[in-house]
Design an enzyme around this catalytic site. Structure first.
Site, PDB file in Angstrom:
ATOM      1  N   LYS A  55      -6.032  52.140  46.839  1.00 41.89           N
ATOM      2  CA  LYS A  55      -5.447  51.174  46.654  1.00 41.89           C
ATOM      3  C   LYS A  55      -4.060  51.173  45.798  1.00 41.89           C
ATOM      4  O   LYS A  55      -3.123  50.214  45.883  1.00 41.89           O
ATOM      5  CB  LYS A  55      -6.126  50.086  46.109  1.00 41.89           C
ATOM      6  N   SER A 272     -17.843  53.290  49.786  1.00 40.69           N
ATOM      7  CA  SER A 272     -17.312  53.129  51.150  1.00 40.69           C
ATOM      8  C   SER A 272     -16.958  54.447  51.720  1.00 40.69           C
ATOM      9  O   SER A 272     -16.938  54.601  52.781  1.00 40.69           O
ATOM     10  CB  SER A 272     -16.099  52.369  51.011  1.00 40.69           C
TER      11      SER A 272
END
Lengths: 313, 92
Positions: A55, A272
């Site tokens: 991110k 994830s």
């Protein structure tokens, strides 16, 4: 040359050393030979970013472009909703560039995430945990509607600079690091920025590359950072026609893969990444001559309080 | 014994879109058996392949996390409110 006094060490800004944001991107491409001996799976180790997740790439592009456009600066508050990693990236970069940061966060994110966000000085608004990330999105929209002049609403789910960050960095890195041999690209969906940006770049270099998106198998799941699109507020930047194939992963399968990565590769990854590995491994086994590249969005330290480590899956 | 289970938004599709369901049972275990007995699609959402509550599910009774107490043997009183909350949230 004499460097004996502090006076001599003063150099014009920008001449010596690197800034925090210089360290974003250019993450390693790891070869995963032990967890997938039957195929060729490679993963981008995104926890090598300074905020320890993929991110950082999107947050830095969003902030940089907002600064350039005059939308951020002069005390304007960066506002967004996040379940963690984008928030950490905003808080980190915001601190480094002098922007106040206010984040709407579902109250059930891991306690360590909340502590990290606060450590960087971000202001948090905790939202109803039963509404998941959608509750945080709705709260951020409400705050922005109430006083739009106070905020730069970064809106990671709709901001075009999210996917463009991956078009400009993640995609080209995969192309170069795989020596243009990548045949399949597998990525999990959260905002969909990584999948959309990197896929568009890779397809632009070689339209034959198969791009594969990965979602949780149910709206009710334990895969932090991932979105079940059918039951969620769909991010505006998601392109449902882009994927050549759509795969789903059950939470426990992803957890098992996280444990495999730790115990067989020495890689402590987030949940994830486990979902990404489970899907990539299947693609590699079906295509033993292929070069399958996936993304491991973050490391595992933030997930050590989760119960699956002891659950004997 | 009747308690109320609050259904998180991600599970409402499996229970005819209800937000709260009254359940019978003197413990959490029995209350969940009653719930899943009436809505069989919840079985694989709530339980893993070994029949255990899935590891990411936290259960609260009147806002108390029961994991560190008697867990599924926690006794229920009439009117108790049970919440099912995934320990982590989706999205980014």
């Amino acid at each position: 040359m004499d460097y004996g006094t502090a006076q001599h060490l003063r150099v014009p800004q920008g001449m010596l050393g690197q800034s925090l944001t210089d360290l974003i991107g250019n993450t390693p491409l790891l070869r995963l030979s032990r967890v997938c001996p039957a195929g060729n799976v490679f993963a981008k180790a995104e926890w090598f970013n300074p905020g320890q997740s993929a991110k950082d790439r999107a947050a830095w592009k969003i902030i940089r472009e907002a600064e350039r456009a005059g939308k951020l600066g002069g005390g304007k508050v960066l506002l967004d909703s996040t379940s963690g990693n984008t928030g950490i990236a905003y808080a980190m970069i915001g601190a480094a560039r002098g922007h106040p940061v206010r984040l709407c966060v579902p109250a059930n994110v891991t306690p360590s995430r909340v502590k990290i966000l606060k450590a960087y000085g971000a202001e948090l608004i905790l939202t109803d945990p039963t509404l998941s990330s959608d509750g945080a999105i709705l709260k951020a929209r409400e705050l922005y509607r109430e006083s739009p002049e106070r905020y730069f609403y970064a809106d990671q789910y709709s901001n075009e600079n999210n996917w463009k960050a991956h078009f400009e960095t993640t995609g080209p890195e995969i192309w170069a690091q795989s020596e243009a041999r990548v045949t399949h690209f597998v990525a999990t969906l959260g905002t969909a920025g990584t999948f959309v940006g990197a896929s568009r770049y890779l397809k632009s270099r070689n339209p034959a590359i198969q791009v594969i998106e990965v979602q949780p198998d149910s709206p009710f799941h334990g895969l932090e950072g991932m979105k079940h699109m059918e039951s969620s507020i769909v991010p505006a930047l998601y392109d449902p026609k882009l994927a050549d194939r759509k795969m789903v992963v059950r939470t426990e399968v992803a957890y098992r893969a996280v444990i495999d990565l730790a115990r067989s590769e020495g890689l402590l990854c987030g949940v994830s990444a486990g979902a990404a590995l489970a899907a990539a491994r299947q693609v590699a086994e079906e295509n033993p001559q292929g070069v399958v590249v996936t993304i491991f969005p973050d490391g595992g330290l933030k997930y050590l309080s989760e119960h699956f480590w002891d659950a004997n899956l | 014994m009747t308690a109320v289970i609050e259904i998180p938004s991600a599970l409402q599709r499996f229970v005819d879109n209800q937000r709260k369901i009254a359940v019978e049972g003197d413990t959490i275990q029995h209350a969940f058996e009653d719930l899943v007995g009436r809505f069989s699609a919840l079985q694989q959402q709530i339980y893993d392949e070994k029949g255990q509550i899935r590891s990411f599910i936290n259960i609260y009774v009147n806002d108390e996390d029961i994991r560190y107490g008697k867990y599924l043997e926690t006794e229920l009183k009439p009117g108790d409110v049970i919440q099912i909350v995934p320990s982590i949230a989706g999205g980014r």
